[in-house]
Enzyme design. Structure first.
Site, PDB file in Angstrom:
ATOM      1  N   TYR A 156     -20.035 -23.538 -15.989  1.00 22.97           N
ATOM      2  CA  TYR A 156     -19.692 -22.316 -16.725  1.00 22.97           C
ATOM      3  C   TYR A 156     -20.935 -21.571 -17.197  1.00 22.97           C
ATOM      4  O   TYR A 156     -20.919 -20.368 -17.366  1.00 22.97           O
ATOM      5  CB  TYR A 156     -18.709 -22.621 -17.866  1.00 22.97           C
ATOM      6  CG  TYR A 156     -17.300 -22.389 -17.380  1.00 22.97           C
ATOM      7  CD1 TYR A 156     -16.805 -23.161 -16.332  1.00 22.97           C
ATOM      8  CD2 TYR A 156     -16.516 -21.359 -17.870  1.00 22.97           C
ATOM      9  CE1 TYR A 156     -15.558 -22.919 -15.806  1.00 22.97           C
ATOM     10  CE2 TYR A 156     -15.253 -21.101 -17.345  1.00 22.97           C
ATOM     11  CZ  TYR A 156     -14.785 -21.884 -16.315  1.00 22.97           C
ATOM     12  OH  TYR A 156     -13.558 -21.619 -15.776  1.00 22.97           O
ATOM     13  N   ASP A 158     -12.071 -32.690 -19.658  1.00 24.76           N
ATOM     14  CA  ASP A 158     -12.292 -31.998 -18.385  1.00 24.76           C
ATOM     15  C   ASP A 158     -12.810 -30.566 -18.590  1.00 24.76           C
ATOM     16  O   ASP A 158     -13.656 -30.106 -17.833  1.00 24.76           O
ATOM     17  CB  ASP A 158     -10.969 -31.965 -17.596  1.00 24.76           C
ATOM     18  CG  ASP A 158     -11.152 -31.497 -16.155  1.00 24.76           C
ATOM     19  OD1 ASP A 158     -12.120 -31.938 -15.520  1.00 24.76           O
ATOM     20  OD2 ASP A 158     -10.332 -30.687 -15.667  1.00 24.76           O
ATOM     21  N   HIS A 168     -16.999 -26.860 -20.904  1.00 30.31           N
ATOM     22  CA  HIS A 168     -17.014 -25.431 -20.565  1.00 30.31           C
ATOM     23  C   HIS A 168     -16.716 -24.532 -21.779  1.00 30.31           C
ATOM     24  O   HIS A 168     -17.442 -23.588 -22.062  1.00 30.31           O
ATOM     25  CB  HIS A 168     -16.005 -25.118 -19.466  1.00 30.31           C
ATOM     26  CG  HIS A 168     -16.176 -25.940 -18.217  1.00 30.31           C
ATOM     27  ND1 HIS A 168     -17.399 -26.389 -17.789  1.00 30.31           N
ATOM     28  CD2 HIS A 168     -15.271 -26.396 -17.308  1.00 30.31           C
ATOM     29  CE1 HIS A 168     -17.247 -27.074 -16.669  1.00 30.31           C
ATOM     30  NE2 HIS A 168     -15.969 -27.096 -16.357  1.00 30.31           N
TER      31      HIS A 168
HETATM   32  C1  BG6 Z   1     -14.025 -28.157 -13.541  1.00 28.22           C
HETATM   33  C2  BG6 Z   1     -12.823 -28.953 -13.963  1.00 28.22           C
HETATM   34  O1  BG6 Z   1     -15.139 -28.542 -14.284  1.00 28.22           O
HETATM   35  O2  BG6 Z   1     -13.779 -26.784 -13.734  1.00 28.22           O
HETATM   36  C3  BG6 Z   1     -11.607 -28.506 -13.181  1.00 28.22           C
HETATM   37  O3  BG6 Z   1     -13.070 -30.323 -13.721  1.00 28.22           O
HETATM   38  C4  BG6 Z   1     -11.413 -27.019 -13.295  1.00 28.22           C
HETATM   39  O4  BG6 Z   1     -10.446 -29.186 -13.629  1.00 28.22           O
HETATM   40  C5  BG6 Z   1     -12.717 -26.287 -12.964  1.00 28.22           C
HETATM   41  O5  BG6 Z   1     -10.412 -26.641 -12.381  1.00 28.22           O
HETATM   42  C6  BG6 Z   1     -12.599 -24.802 -13.224  1.00 28.22           C
HETATM   43  O6  BG6 Z   1     -13.715 -24.128 -12.723  1.00 28.22           O
HETATM   44  P1  BG6 Z   1     -13.617 -22.605 -12.289  1.00 28.22           P
HETATM   45  O7  BG6 Z   1     -15.019 -22.224 -12.010  1.00 28.22           O
HETATM   46  O8  BG6 Z   1     -12.724 -22.536 -11.104  1.00 28.22           O
HETATM   47  O9  BG6 Z   1     -13.027 -21.875 -13.454  1.00 28.22           O
END
Ligand code: BG6
Length: 511
Positions: free
Chosen positions: A203, A259, A264
């Site tokens: 993120y 997770d 994030h």
């Molecule tokens: C990951 C998680 O870190 O981030 C996942 O483990 C999630 O569960 C993903 O789906 C989301 O990332 P993005 O960039 O698609 O928002």
């Protein structure tokens, strides 16, 4: 002068992360000329797949789109998906061939020193004649092998040349609570210096997350109102419209707090709330991030709502949305793991005392969205119809469709003197038309090559993040409360809306 080669080693090259994220990212960077000259890539994993054989077999079929030649269908599924993810177009074939030439693969175990010595030999073959190369190791691995791999890398695979460096890139999960994370940090710091460790939170590679500091600290207009006197609440949202998608077994061991929220969302919160750093140097920025985290008390049980999705009976027959979390065959029967969580955090400092920071995230919800919503206080001494005057909001939409927009009250245009809510909208799609937005991993990998640690998590930052969540995680792990069921494709449990309202968030019905 002869440039020093860079050797990028993907540990866990046959796994999901490597296939879906790391290889495609390396290809895009290579294709766009964003990697140092003379970068080589080595895949390392246990399975006895060799990149070379596979390439020889598949090159004649390297067409775009991929997929229907008989040879391809006989190939290992991993490699097929890998190639599909690379999205190699017809006019990029020569470049792709070059990329493959720079790729090699070595199979080896994760706990056998001899295999790491062989990896070191492999790297040495790619060094300059005087033995120079910078080494990057990406650990796209399950946590169970972290210990052995890092130990073996530090013993057998580090660059010995004083003009060259070695960097290790690690992915979450960084432990599962304060203690296990501290153990891992202790282990890593006994093997590498902090400057060598790049803890990825992808993120931090996203455009709008990186934009937060500029928005706050380069605009007087925002910097003066960024406090408890003006801001009523901050809501940070992450929603996904799909369930575990076969990752249920993995997900169940961690749950949504570990997770998504503890990493994030908390990173976003930190960037929204921290004080202005002395400079934009990585250490100055991360010092401020740690400081604000230290002002956040542990999350309390009464300040969270947990949910778990159930199948939607209104979804068409055979649709994925018919299945609830517990219908995923890889999820243990009767699991109480939350797939949705909302939590209210407070920051005990002069700027933020009393302002609720509400984080919410969930799988199998009504839409894909990640955003920060900053809601301002009501207008004091309002003279207009109170039902019409809504609170101002500043929204930073991280994805999809990056945007910053501000909800404002305006005179309704025309003959009336009515008021209405409208938006001052800076949508990147129209404002920055044609500007390529790199994927988060692209940005972050370039940072690792150039040695920029701004967008990586420092160990003390990580320790603080775990401190905030460890008590609630332990309580959930031991008491196993029932999560509130919510339907696949819904907005999540209504109790979450109630929790936000309780904390002074005025729901305007538009998000
Ligand atoms: C990951 C998680 O870190 O981030 C996942 O483990 C999630 O569960 C993903 O789906 C989301 O990332 P993005 O960039 O698609 O928002």
């Amino acid at each position: 002068t002869n440039p020093i080669p860079h050797i990028f080693v993907i540990m866990g090259a046959s796994g999901d992360l490597a296939k879906k994220k790391i290889y495609p990212t390396l290809w895009w960077l290579f294709r766009d000329g964003l990697l140092p000259k003379k970068t080589h890539f080595i895949g390392y994993a246990r399975s006895s797949l060799t990149m070379k054989d596979l390439r020889a077999k598949t090159e004649p079929h390297m067409k775009h789109p991929w997929g229907d030649s008989p040879l391809e269908s006989q190939m290992r599924p991993n490699f097929q998906q890998f190639c599909a993810a690379l999205e190699i177009k017809e006019d990029e074939k020569a470049k792709a061939a070059e990329f493959f030439r720079l790729n090699s693969y070595q199979s080896g175990k994760y706990d056998v020193p001899g295999d790491f010595q062989a990896l070191d030999q492999h790297i040495r073959k790619l060094q300059t004649s005087s033995g120079q190369a910078n080494r990057l190791f990406y650990l796209a691995l399950p946590p169970s092998v972290y210990h052995d791999v890092t130990l073996n890398l530090s013993k057998h695979c580090m660059s010995c040349d004083q003009d060259c460096w070695t960097r290790v890139i690690v992915e979450k999960p960084f432990g599962r609570d304060s203690q296990s994370s501290a153990e891992l940090s202790h282990h890593l710091s006994s093997l590498f210096t902090e400057e060598q460790i790049y803890r990825i939170d992808h993120y931090l590679g996203k455009e709008m997350v990186q934009n937060l500091m500029v928005l706050r600290f380069a605009n007087r207009m925002f910097s003066r109102v960024w406090n408890r006197d003006n801001i009523a609440s901050v809501v940070i949202t992450f929603k996904e419209p799909f369930g575990t998608q076969g990752r249920g077994g993995y997900f169940d061991q961690f749950g949504i707090i570990r997770d998504v929220m503890q990493n994030h969302l908390l990173q976003i919160l930190t960037l929204v709330a921290m004080e202005k750093p002395i400079s934009t140097s990585p250490e100055d920025i991360r010092n401020e991030k740690v400081k604000v985290l230290r002002c956040i008390p542990e999350v309390k049980y009464e300040d969270i709502v947990l949910g778990q999705y159930v199948g939607s009976s209104s979804a068409p027959e055979g649709d994925e949305a018919r299945n609830g979390y517990l219908d995923d065959p890889t999820v243990p029967k009767g699991s109480k793991t939350a797939t949705f969580v909302e939590a209210v955090l407070f920051i005990k400092n002069e700027r933020w005392e009393g302002v609720p920071f509400i984080m919410r995230c969930g799988k199998a919800l009504n839409e894909r969205k990640a955003e920060v919503r900053i809601q301002f206080h009501d207008v004091p001494g309002n003279i207009f119809c109170p039902d019409l005057v809504q609170r101002n909001e500043l929204v930073i939409r991280v994805q999809p469709g990056e945007a910053i927009y501000m909800k404002l009250m305006m005179k309704k245009p025309g003959m009336t003197f009515g008021v209405e809510e409208t938006e001052l909208d800076l949508s990147y799609g129209s404002r920055y038309q044609g500007v390529k937005m790199p994927d988060a991993y692209e940005r972050l990998l370039v940072d690792v090559f150039t040695g920029t640690q701004i967008h990586f998590v420092r160990s003390d930052e990580l320790a603080e993040a775990w401190r905030i969540f460890t008590p609630i995680l332990h309580q959930i792990d031991t008491e196993k409360p029932d999560p509130i069921p919510y339907e696949y494709g819904s907005r999540g449990p209504p109790a979450a809306d109630e929790l936000r309202e309780k904390h002074n968030f005025h729901y305007a019905g538009t998000y």
